[in-house]
Scaffold this motif. Structure first.
Motif, mmCIF file in Angstrom:
data_model
loop_
_atom_site.group_PDB
_atom_site.id
_atom_site.type_symbol
_atom_site.label_atom_id
_atom_site.label_comp_id
_atom_site.label_asym_id
_atom_site.label_seq_id
_atom_site.Cartn_x
_atom_site.Cartn_y
_atom_site.Cartn_z
ATOM 1 N N LYS A 62 -7.898 -10.142 -1.195
ATOM 2 C CA LYS A 62 -7.446 -11.012 -2.275
ATOM 3 C C LYS A 62 -6.164 -10.461 -2.914
ATOM 4 N N ILE A 63 -6.198 -9.169 -3.175
ATOM 5 C CA ILE A 63 -5.026 -8.559 -3.810
ATOM 6 C C ILE A 63 -3.819 -8.630 -2.899
ATOM 7 N N THR A 64 -4.059 -8.399 -1.596
ATOM 8 C CA THR A 64 -2.967 -8.456 -0.630
ATOM 9 C C THR A 64 -2.340 -9.851 -0.593
ATOM 10 N N SER A 65 -3.195 -10.833 -0.530
ATOM 11 C CA SER A 65 -2.698 -12.213 -0.454
ATOM 12 C C SER A 65 -1.920 -12.586 -1.727
ATOM 13 N N THR A 66 -2.477 -12.206 -2.865
ATOM 14 C CA THR A 66 -1.822 -12.526 -4.134
ATOM 15 C C THR A 66 -0.450 -11.877 -4.213
ATOM 16 N N LEU A 67 -0.390 -10.598 -3.847
ATOM 17 C CA LEU A 67 0.876 -9.882 -3.948
ATOM 18 C C LEU A 67 1.901 -10.417 -2.952
ATOM 19 N N ALA A 120 0.472 -3.202 -5.976
ATOM 20 C CA ALA A 120 1.380 -2.643 -4.971
ATOM 21 C C ALA A 120 0.855 -1.312 -4.447
ATOM 22 N N HIS A 121 0.203 -0.537 -5.319
ATOM 23 C CA HIS A 121 -0.361 0.739 -4.889
ATOM 24 C C HIS A 121 -1.498 0.517 -3.890
ATOM 25 N N ILE A 122 -2.390 -0.438 -4.186
ATOM 26 C CA ILE A 122 -3.484 -0.760 -3.261
ATOM 27 C C ILE A 122 -2.908 -1.265 -1.950
ATOM 28 N N LYS A 124 -0.023 -0.580 -0.653
ATOM 29 C CA LYS A 124 0.628 0.527 0.062
ATOM 30 C C LYS A 124 -0.408 1.431 0.731
ATOM 31 N N GLU A 125 -1.462 1.775 0.015
ATOM 32 C CA GLU A 125 -2.445 2.727 0.528
ATOM 33 C C GLU A 125 -3.279 2.139 1.671
ATOM 34 N N ALA A 126 -3.649 0.885 1.544
ATOM 35 C CA ALA A 126 -4.616 0.328 2.492
ATOM 36 C C ALA A 126 -4.003 -0.435 3.650
ATOM 37 N N TYR A 127 -2.843 -1.015 3.496
ATOM 38 C CA TYR A 127 -2.350 -1.949 4.500
ATOM 39 C C TYR A 127 -0.963 -1.604 5.036
ATOM 40 N N LEU A 128 -0.397 -0.484 4.639
ATOM 41 C CA LEU A 128 0.976 -0.179 5.031
ATOM 42 C C LEU A 128 1.145 -0.191 6.543
ATOM 43 N N GLU A 129 0.384 0.603 7.265
ATOM 44 C CA GLU A 129 0.553 0.708 8.729
ATOM 45 C C GLU A 129 0.110 -0.570 9.427
ATOM 46 N N LYS A 130 -0.975 -1.146 8.934
ATOM 47 C CA LYS A 130 -1.529 -2.316 9.602
ATOM 48 C C LYS A 130 -0.625 -3.540 9.456
ATOM 49 N N LYS A 131 0.011 -3.677 8.324
ATOM 50 C CA LYS A 131 0.790 -4.888 8.073
ATOM 51 C C LYS A 131 2.270 -4.738 8.410
ATOM 52 N N ALA A 132 2.718 -3.510 8.639
ATOM 53 C CA ALA A 132 4.151 -3.270 8.779
ATOM 54 C C ALA A 132 4.771 -4.075 9.905
ATOM 55 N N SER A 133 4.059 -4.204 11.024
ATOM 56 C CA SER A 133 4.648 -4.895 12.175
ATOM 57 C C SER A 133 4.389 -6.387 12.138
ATOM 58 N N LYS A 134 3.196 -6.777 11.681
ATOM 59 C CA LYS A 134 2.839 -8.188 11.714
ATOM 60 C C LYS A 134 3.487 -8.979 10.579
ATOM 61 N N ALA A 142 6.763 -5.864 -0.827
ATOM 62 C CA ALA A 142 5.718 -5.262 -1.654
ATOM 63 C C ALA A 142 5.974 -3.772 -1.858
ATOM 64 N N LEU A 143 6.386 -3.092 -0.820
ATOM 65 C CA LEU A 143 6.649 -1.653 -0.932
ATOM 66 C C LEU A 143 7.867 -1.378 -1.820
ATOM 67 N N SER A 144 8.868 -2.238 -1.718
ATOM 68 C CA SER A 144 10.038 -2.031 -2.581
ATOM 69 C C SER A 144 9.672 -2.267 -4.053
ATOM 70 N N LEU A 145 8.704 -3.204 -4.306
ATOM 71 C CA LEU A 145 8.235 -3.430 -5.674
ATOM 72 C C LEU A 145 7.546 -2.175 -6.208
ATOM 73 N N HIS A 146 6.735 -1.531 -5.347
ATOM 74 C CA HIS A 146 6.032 -0.317 -5.770
ATOM 75 C C HIS A 146 7.033 0.778 -6.151
ATOM 76 N N SER A 147 8.051 0.971 -5.329
ATOM 77 C CA SER A 147 9.051 2.019 -5.610
ATOM 78 C C SER A 147 9.818 1.722 -6.898
ATOM 79 N N TRP A 148 10.128 0.445 -7.079
ATOM 80 C CA TRP A 148 10.929 0.084 -8.247
ATOM 81 C C TRP A 148 10.132 0.252 -9.536
#
Length: 784
Positions: A62-67, A120-122, A124-134, A142-148
């Motif tokens: 849910k959080i992933t979809s919302t973000l 953004a933290h959730i 980054k921690e849970a879906y970074l590798e899995k979602k990076a390519s797809k 989302a990752l740039s939002l976390h850094s900012w």
């Protein structure tokens, strides 16, 4: 992708004026943020990050979809296409959050940042590798939002960035930069850092007590590369104020630290000075101060930690954007007032003094009287008020257009959370009414100052000012002469000036030493101790006071006798003619001044005739001083003998003559007793010792001896008396030496007033009788 025009401040203000709400279709950015916040609040994403709880797979989804939906909607509003993500162009989060703040005209709440950062933290921690390519685009955004968000902890919308600090903040900044606070804070932080885990964002290793992303106050050199926008801003501001910008080489503003670099053995901060964070400037760490440190002066721990969440507090930290505009209004109002009164013949200098509320010299008495007597017609006032109103409205229109026109928001001029209120304040100014109030205040100030001058004039006439000056003068002459004697070794403790006739000195040798010193001082052939310098200093202090009193007194005489306060009449007053005129027209003048009251008429006559004599005496005093100066210049003695009218130099020397006579008398009275076997003697320490039988005046001769003693004492006191007849004057409040643009002759342009001392040394009486009595005493071997 669809494109949406970013609203200008003018759009927002016009919309608020129309219906006081934000229309979602016109400003979609607030809607996108509001929807995302609502969903994240329901999913409570922030609490999982703060508590460290595990997030269920379902909740993660849910959080992933919302973000992802949120970042893609925002990207579409920013006109970002797939190719932008492929080329890894940065998401313009600074612009996005700043535009959100502009649209809502509210500070971005800390809760908004916490929700988005948690999601953004959730992600980054849970879906970074899995979602990076797809889902590359969503992941990248989302990752740039976390850094900012991790970098921007306070003032997420950059509401304060690029604005000028308030006067208090500038003062605290100067104390930080020039007071060595940088090194002191680094030492404190170094001690605290040893007990904490390392902070990768800290800039302490670069010698600056802050973190990346912190807000700072920075002093920017306008000549450096990249400061072109700031130079234009300064130029536009100074043009608006009617000033020149050529001398302005620096500007102090709020900025945000991006990073720190070292170059050529110096450390620089890379600082964003624009709310859109498009480019940064390199500023030496010594020219920057963390806002978190400066707000400690507010003495509020909560404020230090969260100052970026209180819009009213932040408004206090920045300079009023309309300060210079208000000064411009005041300047224009004064220009119109000068025209209004100037047309009636009032000097511009006098109008400036009245406006500033300064005490004025008697030189301006007649001009001030003209201001008070001047009557401005209602028609004239209304015409000027209408003129001021038209000017003000045109200026406000131009100012608002300059501050809120179609821009890219690269350099904000207003604090947006209070921009509408600030602009409303300017828009509601009634320039006509404000001008009328200013004219009324001007007239009131003129009346108050004229009343003060009239009171001062009455004090000149009734002699009150002379009495005040007498006390001042006596104090000056005594203190200056005593201070002159102190470093020369003069011992005031050897005898008391009030009791030396009845009480013996503590040391005859001390009296002799003092007498020797005084006689060397008054020796007309020598200037061994710099007594001429003492005289000169007192002349420079006293004669300007005398000169102004003369001018005031002459003004009063002219007005009382002739009804004239013209400068040329005052400066050229002929005292003989004035005295003759007073005698010839006494009855007529008395009736016009005080009516039929005989006693009041007598008092007025005595006052004005006495004032004429005071002026005459002071003129003679100055002439004697000039004569003494000429004698000194021609090589003649500069030591003045005592005369009936004594100048300052004579009064000063008279002080030392009085001391000399006192010391001589002490020796006459007491020195012989140190040699008398039955009287008194002087010990090894030089102090007198009383022993044997003291003379009471009744040992031989009884009452007759007592009478002789009293008569002798009286004669001694008469010999030493110096009747200081003070012609009193008071130090004037208006220093005519500083009054410019007057037609007063040069000899009348002096400062404050003094007095005159007439020293009368009475003739010695009964000298032979005293000598005979002293002989009889010596034969008896007793005292006086």
């Amino acid at each position: 992708m669809a494109s949406t025009r970013v609203p200008s401040i003018r759009d927002i203000i016009l919309q608020r004026e129309k219906d006081n709400v934000l229309v979602e279709e016109q400003f979609p950015l607030p809607r996108v943020f509001a929807e995302c916040e609502k969903l994240l609040e329901e999913e409570d994403a922030a609490s999982f990050v703060e508590s460290g709880k595990r997030v269920s797979v379902k909740l993660k989804k849910k959080i992933t979809s919302t973000l992802e939906r949120f970042v893609m909607e925002v990207a579409m509003l920013c006109n970002m296409a797939d190719v932008d993500f492929q080329e890894k162009k940065p998401m313009p989060w600074a612009r996005i959050f700043h535009e959100l703040m502009v649209c809502t005209q509210k500070l971005i709440a800390s809760s908004t940042r916490t929700l988005l950062l948690g999601a953004a933290h959730i992600y980054k921690e849970a879906y970074l590798e899995k979602k990076a390519s797809k889902r590359a685009m969503q992941s990248y955004a989302a990752l740039s939002l976390h850094s900012w968000l991790d970098l921007h902890r306070l003032d997420v919308g950059n509401a304060i960035i690029g604005l000028t600090p308030s006067a208090d903040m500038l003062k605290w900044f100067t104390e930080w930069v020039e007071g060595g606070k940088l090194k002191e804070e680094l030492r404190v932080r170094a001690a605290a850092a040893a007990q904490k885990p390392p902070d990768t964002q800290a800039l302490d290793p670069f010698g600056f007590p802050a973190r990346r992303g912190d807000v700072v106050v920075a002093r920017v050199d306008l000549t450096q590369k990249g400061a072109g926008d700031l130079r234009k801003r300064v130029q536009a501001s100074t043009v608006l104020q009617g000033e020149a910008s050529t001398d302005i080489t620096t500007i102090t503003i709020y900025g945000r630290v991006k990073d720190a670099v070292e170059f050529n053995h110096r450390t620089f901060l890379q600082v964003w000075v624009s709310p859109l964070e498009q480019s940064e400037l390199a500023i030496p760490v010594t020219e920057c101060a963390p806002v978190n440190q400066l707000v400690k002066h507010l003495n509020n721990v909560l404020v230090e930690r969260s100052w970026g969440e209180d819009r009213l507090l932040m408004r206090r930290l920045i300079q009023d954007p309309f300060t210079h505009f208000k000064k411009q209004i005041a300047h224009e109002e004064m220009r119109v007032i000068e025209g209004l009164f100037g047309e009636k013949g009032v000097p511009r200098e006098v109008m400036g003094l009245v406006e500033r509320g300064e005490m004025m010299s008697f030189l301006h008495y007649n001009a001030l009287e003209a201001v008070v007597a001047l009557t401005i017609s209602i028609d004239d006032l209304q015409a000027k008020a209408h003129e001021m109103d038209q000017w003000g409205k045109s200026q406000v229109e131009g100012l608002i257009k300059d501050l809120t026109g179609e821009r890219d928001h690269a350099a904000q001029r207003l604090f947006m959370p209070t921009a509408a209120e600030d602009l409303d304040q300017i828009n509601t100014i009634s320039f006509a009414e404000q001008f009328k109030e200013r004219v009324q205040r001007f007239s009131n100030r003129a009346q108050v100052e004229f009343l003060r001058m009239k009171t001062e004039k009455s004090k000149v006439l009734d002699g009150h000012m002379k009495n005040q000056l007498s006390r001042w003068w006596v104090s000056i002459i005594e203190v200056q002469c005593e201070m002159f004697l102190m470093p020369l070794g003069y011992d005031q403790s050897v005898c008391d000036a009030d009791t030396y006739i009845d009480q013996p000195p503590t040391s005859i040798s001390g009296v002799k030493k003092n007498l020797s010193l005084i006689q060397r001082i008054i020796d007309p052939k020598d200037n061994e101790f710099g007594e001429d310098k003492l005289v000169q200093e007192l002349k420079e202090e006293v004669y300007p006071v005398i000169q102004e009193f003369i001018y005031k007194a002459q003004l009063v005489v002219c007005e009382e006798l002739y009804g004239s306060v013209r400068t040329e009449d005052i400066a050229g007053l002929d005292l003989e003619k004035a005295e003759a005129y007073l005698g010839q027209h006494r009855e007529e003048l008395e009736r016009s001044k005080v009516g039929e009251d005989a006693e009041e008429a007598r008092r007025w006559y005595l006052a004005i005739s006495g004032l004429i004599k005071d002026i005459e005496y002071l003129r003679v005093m100055k002439e004697l001083e000039e004569e003494a100066d000429l004698n000194q210049g021609s090589g003649k003695s500069s030591k003045l003998s005592l005369q009936n009218a004594v100048p300052v130099s004579g009064i000063v020397m008279g002080y030392f003559y009085r001391i000399e006579n006192m010391l001589k008398t002490v020796l006459e009275l007491w020195e012989h007793r140190s040699m008398s076997p039955n009287g008194q003697g002087e010990g090894e320490d030089g102090h007198l010792r009383m022993h044997g039988t003291e003379s009471t005046g009744r040992e031989e001769g009884g009452e007759e001896a007592e009478k002789r003693k009293k008569r002798k004492s009286l004669n001694m006191k008469k010999r030493m008396s110096m009747n200081m007849k003070m012609l009193p004057f008071q130090k004037l409040r208006g220093d005519i030496a500083h009054v410019e643009g007057t037609a007063v002759p040069e000899e009348h342009k002096v400062q404050p007033p003094p007095l005159v001392v007439e020293v009368v040394v009475e003739e010695e009486r009964g000298r032979e009788e005293e000598e005979e009595e002293r002989g009889r005493d010596m034969k008896r071997g007793g005292g006086i």
